[in-house]
Design a protein around this motif. Structure first.
Motif, PDB file in Angstrom:
ATOM      1  N   ASP A 245     -75.733  85.451  37.250  1.00  0.00           N
ATOM      2  CA  ASP A 245     -75.621  86.231  36.014  1.00  0.00           C
ATOM      3  C   ASP A 245     -74.661  85.482  35.091  1.00  0.00           C
ATOM      4  OD1 ASP A 245     -75.778  88.307  34.162  1.00  0.00           O
ATOM      5  OD2 ASP A 245     -74.194  89.476  35.141  1.00  0.00           O
TER       6      ASP A 245
ATOM      7  N   CYS B 235     -76.797  86.618  43.354  1.00  0.00           N
ATOM      8  CA  CYS B 235     -77.561  86.483  42.124  1.00  0.00           C
ATOM      9  C   CYS B 235     -76.740  85.713  41.095  1.00  0.00           C
ATOM     10  CB  CYS B 235     -77.975  87.843  41.563  1.00  0.00           C
ATOM     11  SG  CYS B 235     -76.618  88.887  41.002  1.00  0.00           S
TER      12      CYS B 235
ATOM     13  N   ILE C  89     -73.348  96.318  37.133  1.00  0.00           N
ATOM     14  CA  ILE C  89     -73.417  96.552  38.579  1.00  0.00           C
ATOM     15  C   ILE C  89     -72.703  97.863  38.887  1.00  0.00           C
ATOM     16  CG2 ILE C  89     -72.767  95.704  40.848  1.00  0.00           C
ATOM     17  CD1 ILE C  89     -73.052  92.920  39.898  1.00  0.00           C
TER      18      ILE C  89
ATOM     19  N   ASP D  85     -67.964  87.114  41.950  1.00  0.00           N
ATOM     20  CA  ASP D  85     -67.789  88.568  41.886  1.00  0.00           C
ATOM     21  C   ASP D  85     -68.341  89.153  43.185  1.00  0.00           C
ATOM     22  OD1 ASP D  85     -67.620  91.250  41.277  1.00  0.00           O
ATOM     23  OD2 ASP D  85     -69.305  91.232  39.877  1.00  0.00           O
TER      24      ASP D  85
ATOM     25  N   ARG E 130     -72.135  87.983  42.939  1.00  0.00           N
ATOM     26  CA  ARG E 130     -72.685  87.622  41.630  1.00  0.00           C
ATOM     27  C   ARG E 130     -71.944  86.400  41.090  1.00  0.00           C
ATOM     28  NH1 ARG E 130     -71.854  90.644  35.938  1.00  0.00           N
ATOM     29  NH2 ARG E 130     -69.844  91.024  36.927  1.00  0.00           N
TER      30      ARG E 130
ATOM     31  N   LEU F 181     -82.782  87.769  43.506  1.00  0.00           N
ATOM     32  CA  LEU F 181     -81.722  87.772  44.503  1.00  0.00           C
ATOM     33  C   LEU F 181     -82.049  86.751  45.587  1.00  0.00           C
ATOM     34  CD1 LEU F 181     -81.268  91.629  44.912  1.00  0.00           C
ATOM     35  CD2 LEU F 181     -79.716  90.098  43.712  1.00  0.00           C
TER      36      LEU F 181
ATOM     37  N   TRP G 268     -82.470  93.265  36.719  1.00  0.00           N
ATOM     38  CA  TRP G 268     -81.886  92.547  37.839  1.00  0.00           C
ATOM     39  C   TRP G 268     -82.557  91.188  37.990  1.00  0.00           C
ATOM     40  CZ3 TRP G 268     -78.071  93.309  41.551  1.00  0.00           C
ATOM     41  CH2 TRP G 268     -77.358  94.506  41.449  1.00  0.00           C
TER      42      TRP G 268
END
Length: 325
Positions: free
Chosen positions: A43, A41, A50, A103, A72, A28, A25
């Motif tokens: 990515d 976060c 997830i 997302d 995300r 955050l 991970w």
């Protein structure tokens, strides 16, 4: 407006945060828009798996970090490989510079179309992380499951073009002002509700005064009949008339909301838009197009434009970095 009863959610019993597979991970960031809070976060390459249980554990307010949802940021070209909505954004983004896919996951881990407050916070996150830039007067286009949405910088605020509203009940519902019946604990009797797609599903009901608004018990989900097939947010609205500022008429409402997959939240961006639209419908053809929406977490501004377009303006704040253990 009275402070609502602290919420509990309708989630099934969740695993503790320590059951989350934390390996891999990224960092955050905690942020919020008028109290509607999120964990975000980056990515870029889409390598983060997830799982709904992980999201539910991380967003748990007692055993996790706590948030209304997880957002995300994935590069649009990567997201397009697995997300049909992202692939559509790549195809349809003629003249738009779309670099990122938002997302969004509800606190119970379920996937949502988008989030109005979350969209503004997402843009603030991208800028803070050096992944995008939006100067005052400029805009950024973001791909979501609801399509490509444009976010403008307006001074200290961000204004998001939410898209176009729809009423599933059609002309009949607009004429009647309702197409559903809603039962809310603490509020006497069934109330007529207007179903609104923003594009998240909403059902909006009205109460007569501040007392009724405060009495609503949103620790449990309101009962909506007929039951929406994919669940729904429910907004409870107290209309407070109009004010005039600098020659502009503003409608004013106060709102509380129960979000599907979360419970009561301090704010809901698309819910504020749905509340403004319902209040405009109920007020009739001479109703304002600009609305001030007071929520427990602050104040949002909604503009109901031509061709059913909706814009949402408000703050977006990042409050801290989080490293999972």
């Amino acid at each position: 407006m009275s402070t609502p009863t602290p919420r509990t959610t309708d989630r099934a019993e969740q695993p503790t945060a320590r059951t989350v597979a934390h390996d891999g991970w990224p960092r955050l960031v905690k942020g919020h828009g008028t109290g509607n809070d999120f964990l975000l976060c980056a990515d870029p390459d889409g390598g983060l798996e997830i799982l709904p249980a992980d999201v539910a554990a991380i967003t748990d307010r007692h055993r996790g970090i706590g948030a209304d949802g997880l957002i995300r940021a994935v590069r649009i070209d990567v997201a397009a490989l697995t997300e049909p909505s992202a692939a559509a954004a790549v195809r349809d983004a003629s003249g738009q510079d779309v670099g990122w896919f938002m997302d969004y996951r509800n606190a119970d881990g379920s996937v949502a179309e988008m989030c109005g407050n979350g969209l503004r916070v997402f843009v603030a996150f991208l800028v803070d992380a050096g992944l995008a830039s939006v100067a005052d007067g400029e805009h950024l286009d973001v791909a979501t499951r609801a399509g490509v949405l444009r976010v403008h910088r307006v001074g200290d605020d961000l204004m998001a073009e939410i898209g176009r509203w729809d009423v599933p009940g059609g002309t009949e519902a607009l004429t009647a002002g309702s197409d559903a019946l809603v039962t809310v604990a603490g509020v006497t009797g069934q109330r007529p509700g207007l179903s609104v797609s923003m594009p998240n599903p909403h059902v909006v009901i009205a109460v007569a005064d501040e007392r009724e608004l405060a009495a609503a018990d949103l620790t449990r989900a309101p009962l909506v009949e007929p039951a929406p097939p994919h669940g729904t947010n429910v907004e409870i609205v107290w209309a407070q008339g109009e004010v005039e500022r600098d020659g502009t008429r503003w409608g004013v409402v106060s709102m509380r909301v129960h979000e599907r997959g979360v419970g009561e939240t301090l704010s809901c961006g698309t819910g504020a838009c749905a509340a403004a639209l319902a209040a405009q419908v109920w007020a009739g053809p001479d109703a304002p197009v600009d609305w001030i929406v007071h929520v427990p977490g602050g104040t949002l501004v909604v503009h109901l434009g031509p061709d059913r377009a909706v814009a949402l303006r408000g703050p977006a704040q990042l409050v801290g970095d989080v490293t999972l253990r």
